[in-house]
Scaffold this active site. Sequence first.
Site, PDB file in Angstrom:
ATOM      1  N   ASP A  39      -3.025  10.989  -2.556  1.00  0.00           N
ATOM      2  CA  ASP A  39      -3.132   9.889  -3.520  1.00  0.00           C
ATOM      3  C   ASP A  39      -3.371  10.415  -4.926  1.00  0.00           C
ATOM      4  O   ASP A  39      -3.090   9.719  -5.908  1.00  0.00           O
ATOM      5  CB  ASP A  39      -4.251   8.929  -3.097  1.00  0.00           C
ATOM      6  CG  ASP A  39      -3.845   8.161  -1.851  1.00  0.00           C
ATOM      7  OD1 ASP A  39      -3.972   8.720  -0.753  1.00  0.00           O
ATOM      8  OD2 ASP A  39      -3.364   7.021  -1.996  1.00  0.00           O
ATOM      9  N   ASN A  49      -6.911  12.028  -0.325  1.00  0.00           N
ATOM     10  CA  ASN A  49      -6.009  11.381   0.620  1.00  0.00           C
ATOM     11  C   ASN A  49      -6.832  10.529   1.560  1.00  0.00           C
ATOM     12  O   ASN A  49      -8.069  10.539   1.527  1.00  0.00           O
ATOM     13  CB  ASN A  49      -5.171  12.414   1.389  1.00  0.00           C
ATOM     14  CG  ASN A  49      -3.973  11.769   2.090  1.00  0.00           C
ATOM     15  OD1 ASN A  49      -3.202  11.050   1.478  1.00  0.00           O
ATOM     16  ND2 ASN A  49      -3.863  12.008   3.388  1.00  0.00           N
ATOM     17  N   LYS A  50      -6.130   9.772   2.419  1.00  0.00           N
ATOM     18  CA  LYS A  50      -6.837   8.869   3.317  1.00  0.00           C
ATOM     19  C   LYS A  50      -8.022   9.544   4.003  1.00  0.00           C
ATOM     20  O   LYS A  50      -7.890  10.676   4.472  1.00  0.00           O
ATOM     21  CB  LYS A  50      -5.850   8.347   4.375  1.00  0.00           C
ATOM     22  CG  LYS A  50      -6.400   7.301   5.305  1.00  0.00           C
ATOM     23  CD  LYS A  50      -7.019   6.119   4.578  1.00  0.00           C
ATOM     24  CE  LYS A  50      -6.088   5.499   3.577  1.00  0.00           C
ATOM     25  NZ  LYS A  50      -6.740   4.570   2.656  1.00  0.00           N
ATOM     26  N   ARG A  78      -6.693  -0.439  -7.820  1.00  0.00           N
ATOM     27  CA  ARG A  78      -7.160   0.629  -6.927  1.00  0.00           C
ATOM     28  C   ARG A  78      -7.315   1.907  -7.751  1.00  0.00           C
ATOM     29  O   ARG A  78      -6.396   2.314  -8.448  1.00  0.00           O
ATOM     30  CB  ARG A  78      -6.173   0.865  -5.764  1.00  0.00           C
ATOM     31  CG  ARG A  78      -6.043  -0.336  -4.823  1.00  0.00           C
ATOM     32  CD  ARG A  78      -5.224  -0.009  -3.581  1.00  0.00           C
ATOM     33  NE  ARG A  78      -5.968   0.841  -2.641  1.00  0.00           N
ATOM     34  CZ  ARG A  78      -5.408   1.440  -1.602  1.00  0.00           C
ATOM     35  NH1 ARG A  78      -4.106   1.337  -1.392  1.00  0.00           N
ATOM     36  NH2 ARG A  78      -6.130   2.179  -0.784  1.00  0.00           N
ATOM     37  N   ARG A 117       0.828  -1.204   0.000  1.00  0.00           N
ATOM     38  CA  ARG A 117       0.000   0.000   0.000  1.00  0.00           C
ATOM     39  C   ARG A 117       0.857   1.246   0.000  1.00  0.00           C
ATOM     40  O   ARG A 117       2.064   1.180   0.111  1.00  0.00           O
ATOM     41  CB  ARG A 117      -0.903   0.008   1.230  1.00  0.00           C
ATOM     42  CG  ARG A 117      -0.121  -0.218   2.556  1.00  0.00           C
ATOM     43  CD  ARG A 117      -0.558   0.574   3.734  1.00  0.00           C
ATOM     44  NE  ARG A 117      -0.614   1.991   3.519  1.00  0.00           N
ATOM     45  CZ  ARG A 117       0.426   2.821   3.672  1.00  0.00           C
ATOM     46  NH1 ARG A 117       1.624   2.343   3.970  1.00  0.00           N
ATOM     47  NH2 ARG A 117       0.272   4.126   3.504  1.00  0.00           N
ATOM     48  N   GLY A 118       0.186   2.361  -0.207  1.00  0.00           N
ATOM     49  CA  GLY A 118       0.903   3.637  -0.278  1.00  0.00           C
ATOM     50  C   GLY A 118       0.961   4.047  -1.739  1.00  0.00           C
ATOM     51  O   GLY A 118       1.418   3.260  -2.577  1.00  0.00           O
ATOM     52  N   ALA A 119       0.456   5.240  -2.059  1.00  0.00           N
ATOM     53  CA  ALA A 119       0.301   5.636  -3.463  1.00  0.00           C
ATOM     54  C   ALA A 119       1.548   5.364  -4.309  1.00  0.00           C
ATOM     55  O   ALA A 119       1.467   4.632  -5.308  1.00  0.00           O
ATOM     56  CB  ALA A 119      -0.121   7.103  -3.536  1.00  0.00           C
ATOM     57  N   GLN A 145      -3.412   2.681   9.588  1.00  0.00           N
ATOM     58  CA  GLN A 145      -2.072   2.846   9.018  1.00  0.00           C
ATOM     59  C   GLN A 145      -1.202   3.744   9.910  1.00  0.00           C
ATOM     60  O   GLN A 145       0.001   3.580   9.988  1.00  0.00           O
ATOM     61  CB  GLN A 145      -2.145   3.471   7.611  1.00  0.00           C
ATOM     62  CG  GLN A 145      -2.659   2.541   6.525  1.00  0.00           C
ATOM     63  CD  GLN A 145      -4.144   2.667   6.293  1.00  0.00           C
ATOM     64  OE1 GLN A 145      -4.911   2.882   7.251  1.00  0.00           O
ATOM     65  NE2 GLN A 145      -4.588   2.548   5.047  1.00  0.00           N
TER      66      GLN A 145
HETATM   67  C1  LIG Z   1       2.862   8.340   0.346  1.00  0.00           C
HETATM   68  S1  LIG Z   1       1.469   7.316   0.499  1.00  0.00           S
HETATM   69  C2  LIG Z   1       0.192   8.405   0.067  1.00  0.00           C
HETATM   70  C3  LIG Z   1      -1.171   7.959   0.593  1.00  0.00           C
HETATM   71  O1  LIG Z   1      -1.468   6.560   0.355  1.00  0.00           O
HETATM   72  C4  LIG Z   1      -2.179   6.048   1.503  1.00  0.00           C
HETATM   73  O2  LIG Z   1      -3.314   5.302   1.169  1.00  0.00           O
HETATM   74  P1  LIG Z   1      -3.369   3.689   1.433  1.00  0.00           P
HETATM   75  O3  LIG Z   1      -2.823   3.413   2.812  1.00  0.00           O
HETATM   76  O4  LIG Z   1      -4.845   3.363   1.277  1.00  0.00           O
HETATM   77  O5  LIG Z   1      -2.524   3.091   0.327  1.00  0.00           O
HETATM   78  C5  LIG Z   1      -2.599   7.289   2.262  1.00  0.00           C
HETATM   79  O6  LIG Z   1      -3.732   7.906   1.691  1.00  0.00           O
HETATM   80  C6  LIG Z   1      -1.352   8.130   2.076  1.00  0.00           C
HETATM   81  O7  LIG Z   1      -1.498   9.451   2.455  1.00  0.00           O
END
Ligand SMILES: CSC[C@H]1O[C@H](OP(=O)(O)O)[C@H](O)[C@@H]1O
Length: 342
Positions: A228, A238-239, A86, A49-51, A187
């Site tokens: 994101d 974003n989250k 995603r 995970r993580g953009a 997270q």
């Molecule tokens: C540098 S990660 C950016 C962004 O991605 C995360 O989403 P996820 O945990 O669902 O993949 C989160 O929104 C972060 O801020």
Amino acid sequence: MQNLIASSVKYENGSLSVLDQYLLPHQQVWHQCHDVETMKELIISLKVRGAPLIGLSASLLVAYLAEQGVVKGELEKAINELEATRPTAVNLMHCMTALRKALTQSDYVAGIVTTAERLFIEDIELCERMASRGAELINSGDNILTHCNTGALATAGIGTALGVIYKAQQKYGNVHVWVNETRPLLQGGRLTAFELERWKIPYTLICDNMAASLMAAGKVDKIVVGADRIAANGDFANKVGTYNLAVLAYFHNIPFYVVAPITTLDTNTACGDDIEIEQRNPQEVRGVSGSFGEALWAPTNANVYNPAFDITPAKLVTGWVLDTGVYNQQQVLMGKLKELTQ
Ligand SMILES: CSC[C@H]1O[C@H](OP(=O)(O)O)[C@H](O)[C@@H]1O
């Protein structure tokens, strides 16, 4: 393909593996991943995970398959299926578009491998540049609130928003971080806490609903979050829970920064309303036991609303911290972000 090693993904001696972020921080389990179906499941379940990281991991898999001699049509199918895992984080589309372009080359295997390597190495450099620029906005002794996880686990480098905090701590040695646990998948409480402990940066873990009273008490000096997808007008996804923080920051006059690499910019999307928000498994909100077992605390059949992200309008943002620079509202309103992607 050369060896490429980051906190949660590595291509080493011909083998691709990813760190299971769903099991962190109590278990550090690496999964080998050499096929599309495995990578799709890893991304959809947020084990990967993580953009930035989902795009890079998917790219490394496609490069692995190309080197294994997988035919062009199957590589194209892999790119399309991985891109569909995603819908919100535009970094995934950015990477898959670059690989599609490489596929048109006569030596497409070399093209794909070189592209995957470039994307990975570029992200390390983008993180360094973002973090350095963002650290200049932090003051000695600041109490910084952050949301979700935006560190090394989510990128190939030191992270985006958390990379800023990392560099600020290197500069001053006395910052403190309020860590939003970030319901429903935690997270913040699991991954950001894990990373801050590893970096020995002082932090305090809070429930998301505690941020407002901390701001009212004057205990938050700045808020830094990741993104994101950033639209042409500066609105960003974003989250979920980020918008809450932006409204609170606006009310309490607290500087609110979004930190992201240029690969998170999507100036083909005009504004936040046009960004697709991923809807996720209701079980995540009902509370799960183990890996998506029976609901722990909500009624098993409780109706659930579980958007993975929300949209923060540009008018609530103090500054956009990109690898190319820090931009204020006036610059973004004047179309700076579009200019950056011309
Ligand atoms: C540098 S990660 C950016 C962004 O991605 C995360 O989403 P996820 O945990 O669902 O993949 C989160 O929104 C972060 O801020």
